[in-house]
Design an enzyme around this catalytic site. Structure first.
Site, PDB file in Angstrom:
ATOM      1  N   LYS A   1       0.865  -1.143  -0.075  1.00 13.24           N
ATOM      2  CA  LYS A   1       0.067  -0.048   0.012  1.00 13.24           C
ATOM      3  C   LYS A   1       0.945   1.182   0.205  1.00 13.24           C
ATOM      4  CE  LYS A   1      -4.275   1.985   0.721  1.00 13.24           C
ATOM      5  NZ  LYS A   1      -5.246   1.908   0.140  1.00 13.24           N
TER       6      LYS A   1
ATOM      7  N   THR B   1      -4.443   6.646   4.173  1.00 15.31           N
ATOM      8  CA  THR B   1      -4.928   7.666   4.861  1.00 15.31           C
ATOM      9  C   THR B   1      -5.968   7.207   5.694  1.00 15.31           C
ATOM     10  OG1 THR B   1      -6.528   8.208   3.154  1.00 15.31           O
ATOM     11  CG2 THR B   1      -4.389   9.207   2.713  1.00 15.31           C
TER      12      THR B   1
ATOM     13  N   GLY C   1      -8.198   5.345  -3.351  1.00 19.60           N
ATOM     14  CA  GLY C   1      -9.233   6.060  -4.128  1.00 19.60           C
ATOM     15  C   GLY C   1      -9.185   5.412  -5.485  1.00 19.60           C
TER      16      GLY C   1
END
Length: 232
Positions: free
Chosen positions: A38, A42, A114
């Site tokens: 990763k 966040t 995202g």
């Protein structure tokens, strides 16, 4: 030769982490040594005990994981870093670090944050840049393949979002390897049923897997046993 898989999504909350765990579990079932990376996580407050995406993947798929940067606010990485007042690695640095990790594994899976164009660094670098840079760097170096998997929704809006993501990848000469429907409802409606047929038709990209809704809540042993069957 290490295989690299970059997992992106058409948006946030589409099921990337569980899809990443499923891809990892399938590879482990095939006898591969797997690492999940990763680049930026966040939305994790160090003052609270919270599970990060890599923790979820490690638990469900029983694979090695690495997180390269962690930020407190649940925002795009560049925004979260700016608000927190901390530097974060550039996409170039992420690519270099990932390349260092490759020799120890048969497959390295990289989970984005995202959607494809979310900014991973303060220079405007995105997961699209990371996928492109890895693809061309490894093509020149040793020919190690880089596959990009797009995780998408089942319901309304997914055709547009998925086509936009696929178009952006092709614009930088990166051909997506496949789609994963990140959360398939127990009782699919007309939109979901049609989308399952239409996604490969309108994008020209095959659906690799359909992950059932609630898969992330399975016990790890159940998840690992079930995951290979979600792939066509």
């Amino acid at each position: 030769m290490t295989r690299i898989v970059v997992v992106t999504g058409t948006d946030t909350g589409v099921g990337k982490t569980i899809a990443t765990a499923a891809l990892a579990a399938r590879a482990v079932a095939a006898g591969e040594r797997v690492l999940v990376v990763k680049p930026v996580q966040t939305g994790i407050d160090p003052d609270r005990a919270e599970a990060a995406d890599v923790d979820t993947v490690a638990d469900l798929a029983a694979v090695d994981v690495q997180e390269l940067a962690r930020l407190r606010e649940p925002l795009a990485p560049d925004t979260a870093a700016r608000l927190q007042g901390v530097p974060i690695p550039t996409v170039r640095e992420h690519v270099a670090r990932i390349r260092e990790l490759l020799p120890a594994y048969d497959r390295v899976i990289i989970e984005g944050a995202g959607g494809l164009l979310v900014r991973l660094d303060a220079e405007g670098g995105t997961l699209l840049d990371l996928a492109r840079d890895l693809t061309f760097a490894l093509r020149r170096a040793d020919g190690s393949p880089v596959e990009v998997v797009v995780v998408c929704r089942a319901g309304l809006g997914t055709l547009n979002h998925t086509e936009l993501t696929v178009t952006a990848l092709r614009a930088v000469q990166v051909e997506p390897a496949g789609l994963v429907i990140g959360s398939w409802p127990r009782d699919p409606g007309l939109a979901e049923t049609c989308n399952r047929t239409d996604l490969p038709r309108v994008t020209g990209v095959p659906v690799l897997a359909v992950v059932p809704d609630g898969a992330g809540a399975l016990a790890p042993e159940e998840f690992r046993a079930a995951a290979p069957a979600w792939f066509g």
